[in-house]
Design a protein around this motif. Structure first.
Motif, PDB file in Angstrom:
ATOM      1  N   UNK A   9      40.566  24.278  42.692  1.00 44.40           N
ATOM      2  CA  UNK A   9      39.205  24.520  42.221  1.00 44.40           C
ATOM      3  C   UNK A   9      39.090  25.806  41.421  1.00 44.40           C
ATOM      4  N   UNK A  10      40.154  26.162  40.741  1.00 40.34           N
ATOM      5  CA  UNK A  10      40.217  27.433  40.015  1.00 40.34           C
ATOM      6  C   UNK A  10      39.062  27.608  39.036  1.00 40.34           C
ATOM      7  N   UNK A  11      38.766  26.667  38.220  1.00 38.73           N
ATOM      8  CA  UNK A  11      37.733  26.827  37.192  1.00 38.73           C
ATOM      9  C   UNK A  11      36.420  26.162  37.536  1.00 38.73           C
ATOM     10  N   UNK A  12      36.191  25.839  38.783  1.00 44.23           N
ATOM     11  CA  UNK A  12      34.982  25.100  39.153  1.00 44.23           C
ATOM     12  C   UNK A  12      33.795  26.025  39.387  1.00 44.23           C
ATOM     13  N   UNK A  13      32.654  25.413  39.607  1.00 48.68           N
ATOM     14  CA  UNK A  13      31.406  26.148  39.780  1.00 48.68           C
ATOM     15  C   UNK A  13      31.372  26.871  41.134  1.00 48.68           C
ATOM     16  N   UNK A  19      31.111  25.373  48.884  1.00 48.64           N
ATOM     17  CA  UNK A  19      31.093  24.168  49.720  1.00 48.64           C
ATOM     18  C   UNK A  19      32.500  23.792  50.175  1.00 48.64           C
ATOM     19  N   UNK A  20      33.476  23.961  49.304  1.00 46.47           N
ATOM     20  CA  UNK A  20      34.855  23.664  49.678  1.00 46.47           C
ATOM     21  C   UNK A  20      35.334  24.603  50.778  1.00 46.47           C
ATOM     22  N   UNK A  21      34.982  25.890  50.672  1.00 45.79           N
ATOM     23  CA  UNK A  21      35.375  26.831  51.725  1.00 45.79           C
ATOM     24  C   UNK A  21      34.721  26.456  53.049  1.00 45.79           C
ATOM     25  N   UNK A  22      33.423  26.191  53.014  1.00 45.06           N
ATOM     26  CA  UNK A  22      32.685  25.907  54.251  1.00 45.06           C
ATOM     27  C   UNK A  22      33.158  24.603  54.889  1.00 45.06           C
ATOM     28  N   UNK A  23      33.505  23.616  54.081  1.00 46.07           N
ATOM     29  CA  UNK A  23      33.870  22.319  54.659  1.00 46.07           C
ATOM     30  C   UNK A  23      35.371  22.139  54.890  1.00 46.07           C
ATOM     31  N   UNK A  24      36.221  22.862  54.167  1.00 46.26           N
ATOM     32  CA  UNK A  24      37.660  22.654  54.313  1.00 46.26           C
ATOM     33  C   UNK A  24      38.404  23.807  54.991  1.00 46.26           C
ATOM     34  N   UNK A  50      40.741  36.382  55.926  1.00 44.04           N
ATOM     35  CA  UNK A  50      40.737  35.086  55.240  1.00 44.04           C
ATOM     36  C   UNK A  50      39.354  34.817  54.662  1.00 44.04           C
ATOM     37  N   UNK A  51      38.317  35.125  55.450  1.00 42.33           N
ATOM     38  CA  UNK A  51      36.959  34.931  54.926  1.00 42.33           C
ATOM     39  C   UNK A  51      36.677  35.910  53.781  1.00 42.33           C
ATOM     40  N   UNK A  52      37.204  37.101  53.860  1.00 41.42           N
ATOM     41  CA  UNK A  52      37.005  38.070  52.792  1.00 41.42           C
ATOM     42  C   UNK A  52      37.703  37.612  51.501  1.00 41.42           C
ATOM     43  N   UNK A  53      38.901  37.040  51.630  1.00 44.14           N
ATOM     44  CA  UNK A  53      39.582  36.476  50.463  1.00 44.14           C
ATOM     45  C   UNK A  53      38.779  35.319  49.885  1.00 44.14           C
ATOM     46  N   UNK A  54      38.201  34.514  50.764  1.00 41.61           N
ATOM     47  CA  UNK A  54      37.390  33.384  50.310  1.00 41.61           C
ATOM     48  C   UNK A  54      36.145  33.871  49.576  1.00 41.61           C
ATOM     49  N   UNK A  55      35.561  34.974  50.026  1.00 41.46           N
ATOM     50  CA  UNK A  55      34.383  35.518  49.344  1.00 41.46           C
ATOM     51  C   UNK A  55      34.736  35.950  47.925  1.00 41.46           C
ATOM     52  N   UNK A  56      35.898  36.573  47.766  1.00 44.71           N
ATOM     53  CA  UNK A  56      36.338  36.946  46.415  1.00 44.71           C
ATOM     54  C   UNK A  56      36.557  35.708  45.553  1.00 44.71           C
ATOM     55  N   UNK A  57      37.145  34.665  46.152  1.00 46.21           N
ATOM     56  CA  UNK A  57      37.403  33.432  45.410  1.00 46.21           C
ATOM     57  C   UNK A  57      36.088  32.765  44.995  1.00 46.21           C
ATOM     58  N   UNK A  58      35.158  32.651  45.930  1.00 46.56           N
ATOM     59  CA  UNK A  58      33.898  31.961  45.648  1.00 46.56           C
ATOM     60  C   UNK A  58      33.104  32.701  44.579  1.00 46.56           C
ATOM     61  N   UNK A  59      33.047  34.022  44.673  1.00 46.96           N
ATOM     62  CA  UNK A  59      32.302  34.791  43.675  1.00 46.96           C
ATOM     63  C   UNK A  59      33.107  35.030  42.403  1.00 46.96           C
ATOM     64  N   UNK A  60      34.389  34.702  42.440  1.00 48.99           N
ATOM     65  CA  UNK A  60      35.293  34.897  41.306  1.00 48.99           C
ATOM     66  C   UNK A  60      35.313  36.367  40.877  1.00 48.99           C
ATOM     67  N   UNK A  61      35.335  37.249  41.878  1.00 50.01           N
ATOM     68  CA  UNK A  61      35.315  38.678  41.629  1.00 50.01           C
ATOM     69  C   UNK A  61      36.493  39.306  42.360  1.00 50.01           C
ATOM     70  N   UNK A  62      37.533  39.624  41.605  1.00 55.65           N
ATOM     71  CA  UNK A  62      38.748  40.168  42.188  1.00 55.65           C
ATOM     72  C   UNK A  62      38.935  41.655  41.868  1.00 55.65           C
TER      73      UNK A  62
END
Length: 170
Positions: A9-13, A19-24, A50-62
């Motif tokens: 889901x690299x380029x997705x919304x 939703x992918x993080x919360x469900x998968x 892991x949740x902190x990494x997911x937050x960076x991924x979801x917001x696309x802010x590294x």
């Protein structure tokens, strides 16, 4: 699992990533968390990272200077530690009200009536242990959390009302 979601889901919304993080991913982190709830700071931080990494991924802010705590607040994600605590309290509520096939009389003793301010008829005696492994297991840890809840929360009639009150209290 987070790596799989990141790759696919690299380029997705933003909403799709969340939703992918919360469900998968989150279900893997919370599976049987009432039983395996970590108690050392090192173990807790490993799971929280892991949740902190997911937050960076979801917001696309590294960016290194961006606050992950701010990202978590913007996403309105509670910490996994508080979610595990709430899940333990909900299980304790269900055990107390005989909604689960675990007899509380085998593991718990109601608090003896006293004139102290902390007494409430729905509170349990604290479980003492010299062995660290048992001290941080489900019943001793959850009894402490249970006894710290206000009496009006403990007396709620339904599990759903209790769940909402615990979420507001933690």
């Amino acid at each position: 699992m987070l790596g799989l979601v990141r790759r696919n889901l690299r380029g997705s919304a933003h909403k799709l990533r969340e939703q992918a993080y919360i469900s998968l991913v989150r279900p893997h982190l919370e599976y049987c968390s009432v039983v395996w709830n970590p108690y050392t700071k090192k173990s807790i931080s490993k799971v929280e990272n892991i949740q902190r990494q997911a937050a960076r991924f979801v917001t696309n802010n590294y960016h290194r200077r961006e606050s992950v705590t701010g990202m978590l607040r913007d996403l309105q994600w509670t910490s996994l530690e508080s979610r595990r605590q709430a899940a333990s309290l909900i299980l304790m509520y269900r055990i107390h009200h005989h909604q689960i096939a675990i007899n509380p009389d085998h593991y718990l003793t109601l608090m003896v009536q006293s004139s102290t301010r902390s007494y409430h008829p729905l509170k349990y005696q604290a479980i003492q242990s010299r062995i660290q492994l048992y001290r941080y297991s489900f019943f001793p840890r959850t009894v402490n959390w249970w006894n710290n809840l206000p009496g009006d929360v403990l007396a709620l009639p339904t599990a759903e009302a209790f769940k909402r009150a615990v979420a507001a209290h933690i």
